[in-house]
Design a protein around this motif. Structure first.
Motif, PDB file in Angstrom:
ATOM      1  N   GLY A  48     -37.491  63.731  78.965  1.00 48.20           N
ATOM      2  CA  GLY A  48     -36.320  62.994  78.484  1.00 48.20           C
ATOM      3  C   GLY A  48     -35.233  63.923  77.959  1.00 48.20           C
ATOM      4  O   GLY A  48     -34.045  63.716  78.226  1.00 48.20           O
ATOM      5  N   MET A  49     -35.648  64.946  77.228  1.00 49.87           N
ATOM      6  CA  MET A  49     -34.690  65.925  76.711  1.00 49.87           C
ATOM      7  C   MET A  49     -34.045  66.712  77.841  1.00 49.87           C
ATOM      8  O   MET A  49     -32.834  66.938  77.864  1.00 49.87           O
ATOM      9  N   GLY A  50     -34.860  67.141  78.800  1.00 42.71           N
ATOM     10  CA  GLY A  50     -34.350  67.951  79.913  1.00 42.71           C
ATOM     11  C   GLY A  50     -33.312  67.212  80.741  1.00 42.71           C
ATOM     12  O   GLY A  50     -32.349  67.814  81.226  1.00 42.71           O
ATOM     13  N   LEU A  51     -33.487  65.911  80.894  1.00 40.80           N
ATOM     14  CA  LEU A  51     -32.570  65.107  81.701  1.00 40.80           C
ATOM     15  C   LEU A  51     -31.224  64.876  81.020  1.00 40.80           C
ATOM     16  O   LEU A  51     -30.288  64.389  81.649  1.00 40.80           O
ATOM     17  N   LYS A  52     -31.120  65.227  79.749  1.00 38.90           N
ATOM     18  CA  LYS A  52     -29.857  65.043  79.032  1.00 38.90           C
ATOM     19  C   LYS A  52     -28.817  66.112  79.389  1.00 38.90           C
ATOM     20  O   LYS A  52     -27.635  65.959  79.105  1.00 38.90           O
ATOM     21  N   SER A  53     -29.265  67.196  80.012  1.00 41.67           N
ATOM     22  CA  SER A  53     -28.334  68.272  80.360  1.00 41.67           C
ATOM     23  C   SER A  53     -27.248  67.771  81.305  1.00 41.67           C
ATOM     24  O   SER A  53     -27.511  67.017  82.241  1.00 41.67           O
ATOM     25  N   GLU A  54     -26.027  68.209  81.047  1.00 45.29           N
ATOM     26  CA  GLU A  54     -24.893  67.855  81.910  1.00 45.29           C
ATOM     27  C   GLU A  54     -24.480  69.019  82.799  1.00 45.29           C
ATOM     28  O   GLU A  54     -23.681  68.844  83.718  1.00 45.29           O
ATOM     29  N   GLN A  55     -25.001  70.210  82.518  1.00 47.23           N
ATOM     30  CA  GLN A  55     -24.708  71.395  83.331  1.00 47.23           C
ATOM     31  C   GLN A  55     -26.035  72.138  83.546  1.00 47.23           C
ATOM     32  O   GLN A  55     -26.320  73.117  82.857  1.00 47.23           O
ATOM     33  N   PHE A  56     -26.818  71.635  84.493  1.00 48.91           N
ATOM     34  CA  PHE A  56     -28.190  72.125  84.633  1.00 48.91           C
ATOM     35  C   PHE A  56     -28.254  73.584  85.057  1.00 48.91           C
ATOM     36  O   PHE A  56     -29.263  74.260  84.826  1.00 48.91           O
ATOM     37  N   LEU A  57     -27.194  74.092  85.673  1.00 48.51           N
ATOM     38  CA  LEU A  57     -27.170  75.515  86.021  1.00 48.51           C
ATOM     39  C   LEU A  57     -27.253  76.380  84.760  1.00 48.51           C
ATOM     40  O   LEU A  57     -27.845  77.472  84.789  1.00 48.51           O
ATOM     41  N   ILE A  58     -26.652  75.903  83.672  1.00 46.07           N
ATOM     42  CA  ILE A  58     -26.747  76.629  82.402  1.00 46.07           C
ATOM     43  C   ILE A  58     -28.193  76.668  81.933  1.00 46.07           C
ATOM     44  O   ILE A  58     -28.680  77.707  81.460  1.00 46.07           O
ATOM     45  N   VAL A  59     -28.899  75.551  82.072  1.00 48.13           N
ATOM     46  CA  VAL A  59     -30.306  75.486  81.677  1.00 48.13           C
ATOM     47  C   VAL A  59     -31.137  76.466  82.493  1.00 48.13           C
ATOM     48  O   VAL A  59     -31.952  77.228  81.952  1.00 48.13           O
ATOM     49  N   ILE A  60     -30.921  76.467  83.814  1.00 47.10           N
ATOM     50  CA  ILE A  60     -31.681  77.362  84.689  1.00 47.10           C
ATOM     51  C   ILE A  60     -31.416  78.824  84.344  1.00 47.10           C
ATOM     52  O   ILE A  60     -32.341  79.629  84.202  1.00 47.10           O
ATOM     53  N   ALA A  61     -30.137  79.170  84.209  1.00 48.99           N
ATOM     54  CA  ALA A  61     -29.781  80.550  83.884  1.00 48.99           C
ATOM     55  C   ALA A  61     -30.324  80.956  82.517  1.00 48.99           C
ATOM     56  O   ALA A  61     -30.813  82.080  82.340  1.00 48.99           O
ATOM     57  N   SER A  62     -30.271  80.044  81.560  1.00 56.55           N
ATOM     58  CA  SER A  62     -30.752  80.344  80.209  1.00 56.55           C
ATOM     59  C   SER A  62     -32.248  80.620  80.205  1.00 56.55           C
ATOM     60  O   SER A  62     -32.726  81.556  79.551  1.00 56.55           O
ATOM     61  N   LEU A  63     -33.003  79.799  80.942  1.00 57.16           N
ATOM     62  CA  LEU A  63     -34.450  79.998  81.000  1.00 57.16           C
ATOM     63  C   LEU A  63     -34.805  81.302  81.703  1.00 57.16           C
ATOM     64  O   LEU A  63     -35.732  82.008  81.285  1.00 57.16           O
ATOM     65  N   ALA A  64     -34.062  81.622  82.769  1.00 64.17           N
ATOM     66  CA  ALA A  64     -34.348  82.854  83.517  1.00 64.17           C
ATOM     67  C   ALA A  64     -34.043  84.096  82.676  1.00 64.17           C
ATOM     68  O   ALA A  64     -34.891  84.989  82.524  1.00 64.17           O
ATOM     69  N   ILE A  65     -32.843  84.141  82.129  1.00 65.56           N
ATOM     70  CA  ILE A  65     -32.446  85.301  81.315  1.00 65.56           C
ATOM     71  C   ILE A  65     -33.271  85.357  80.028  1.00 65.56           C
ATOM     72  O   ILE A  65     -33.769  86.415  79.632  1.00 65.56           O
ATOM     73  N   GLY A  66     -33.402  84.203  79.377  1.00 67.75           N
ATOM     74  CA  GLY A  66     -34.176  84.152  78.136  1.00 67.75           C
ATOM     75  C   GLY A  66     -35.633  84.517  78.352  1.00 67.75           C
ATOM     76  O   GLY A  66     -36.238  85.209  77.524  1.00 67.75           O
ATOM     77  N   GLY A  67     -36.209  84.070  79.476  1.00 61.63           N
ATOM     78  CA  GLY A  67     -37.593  84.406  79.780  1.00 61.63           C
ATOM     79  C   GLY A  67     -37.778  85.904  79.977  1.00 61.63           C
ATOM     80  O   GLY A  67     -38.779  86.486  79.525  1.00 61.63           O
ATOM     81  N   ALA A  68     -36.823  86.523  80.658  1.00 62.99           N
ATOM     82  CA  ALA A  68     -36.898  87.972  80.860  1.00 62.99           C
ATOM     83  C   ALA A  68     -36.833  88.715  79.522  1.00 62.99           C
ATOM     84  O   ALA A  68     -37.599  89.657  79.281  1.00 62.99           O
ATOM     85  N   LEU A  69     -35.918  88.279  78.656  1.00 63.47           N
ATOM     86  CA  LEU A  69     -35.806  88.908  77.341  1.00 63.47           C
ATOM     87  C   LEU A  69     -37.070  88.687  76.507  1.00 63.47           C
ATOM     88  O   LEU A  69     -37.559  89.588  75.825  1.00 63.47           O
ATOM     89  N   GLY A  70     -37.605  87.449  76.578  1.00 63.33           N
ATOM     90  CA  GLY A  70     -38.809  87.137  75.820  1.00 63.33           C
ATOM     91  C   GLY A  70     -40.008  87.961  76.254  1.00 63.33           C
ATOM     92  O   GLY A  70     -40.811  88.407  75.422  1.00 63.33           O
ATOM     93  N   GLU A  71     -40.122  88.188  77.565  1.00 63.35           N
ATOM     94  CA  GLU A  71     -41.210  89.029  78.068  1.00 63.35           C
ATOM     95  C   GLU A  71     -41.009  90.473  77.623  1.00 63.35           C
ATOM     96  O   GLU A  71     -41.971  91.169  77.264  1.00 63.35           O
ATOM     97  N   TRP A  72     -39.771  90.919  77.648  1.00 59.46           N
ATOM     98  CA  TRP A  72     -39.466  92.289  77.233  1.00 59.46           C
ATOM     99  C   TRP A  72     -39.824  92.487  75.763  1.00 59.46           C
ATOM    100  O   TRP A  72     -40.418  93.492  75.373  1.00 59.46           O
ATOM    101  N   TRP A  73     -39.451  91.484  74.936  1.00 63.31           N
ATOM    102  CA  TRP A  73     -39.729  91.584  73.498  1.00 63.31           C
ATOM    103  C   TRP A  73     -41.158  91.147  73.146  1.00 63.31           C
ATOM    104  O   TRP A  73     -41.604  91.336  72.021  1.00 63.31           O
ATOM    105  N   ASP A  74     -41.840  90.508  74.094  1.00 57.65           N
ATOM    106  CA  ASP A  74     -43.206  90.012  73.890  1.00 57.65           C
ATOM    107  C   ASP A  74     -43.292  89.093  72.667  1.00 57.65           C
ATOM    108  O   ASP A  74     -44.117  89.278  71.773  1.00 57.65           O
ATOM    109  N   LEU A  75     -42.452  88.076  72.652  1.00 60.39           N
ATOM    110  CA  LEU A  75     -42.443  87.150  71.525  1.00 60.39           C
ATOM    111  C   LEU A  75     -43.753  86.386  71.398  1.00 60.39           C
ATOM    112  O   LEU A  75     -44.225  86.129  70.284  1.00 60.39           O
TER     113      LEU A  75
END
Length: 244
Positions: A48-75
């Protein structure tokens, strides 16, 4: 008092966790059923939360970039280390790993629109109704999570208070720098990005996969940056078209 709603939320999680400890002697079958039911509910909440996005490309890019950073930092590893440290202090619980309960509950209670919207409302208007509602939901969830995952759930109150408290305090000043239009867009896209993470948590709880959700958390920061860029770029384009 801008932190009142956050404090109530943290107390609700602690009380719910204490109540959940009394359920520790119930059968494993009942615990598993409760956990699966919670996991399904978490998945639906995330969708339900995911479907609220109005610019899903931002969501995709955020998860991709954020995931890379998170793996690098090993959160994920660092959160688990905190959980393991807590485990050495309180002892291994028969009903579950302290680290697992801490990490899972922290992600569920922190990632979501109510955390952000509620904390902003507390800071901007000193209205705490949203966080009071979240406190009731989190307290109930804490009962169920603690019964299945153990006392580690209780310690999730600490990052919840720190996270929401920081947003509430920042919000007391943020309206000087951020327009309401930008704030609305930011909340919508953070909700969408957080929703995908919530779905991943639900799938992990069901045992379907083992996504390192904590490593996706930088995606929320990337969402903020991308929304700001997109909104500012749109303003620049509109201004340029007005000139010509």
């Amino acid at each position: 008092m801008s932190l009142l709603g956050t404090i109530v939320n943290g107390i609700a999680i602690i009380i719910g966790s204490f109540l959940g400890l009394f359920w520790s002697n119930i059968s494993e079958k009942i615990k598993n059923t409760i956990l699966q039911a919670m996991a399904l509910a978490v998945c639906i909440l995330g969708i339900g939360m995911g479907l609220k996005s109005e610019q899903f490309l931002i969501v995709i890019a955020s998860l991709a970039i954020g995931g890379a950073l998170g793996e690098w930092w090993d959160l994920e590893g660092k959160l688990n280390q905190i959980g393991k440290w807590l485990e050495t202090k309180v002892g291994k619980q028969n009903q579950g790993s302290v680290a697992t309960g801490f990490v899972t509950a922290t992600l569920v209670f922190v990632v979501g629109a109510m955390s952000i919207v509620g904390a902003l409302d507390s800071g901007l208007r000193h209205q705490h109704d949203v966080l009071y509602t979240k406190a009731l939901i989190d307290g109930f969830c804490a009962i169920l999570f603690t019964s299945a995952l153990g006392i580690g759930v209780m310690f999730s109150a600490i990052p919840v208070v720190l996270y929401q408290g920081a947003i509430a305090l920042l919000a007391t000043q943020i309206d000087r720098f951020v327009s309401q239009e930008l704030m609305d867009a930011l909340i919508v896209e953070i909700t969408g990005t957080g929703g995908i993470m919530i779905v991943a948590i639900g799938l992990n709880l069901l045992g379907v996969t083992t996504i390192r959700v904590a490593n996706l958390l930088p995606g929320l920061l990337i969402t903020t940056i991308l929304v700001f860029i997109v909104e500012k770029w749109g303003s620049i384009v509109a201004f340029s078209q007005g000139l010509f």
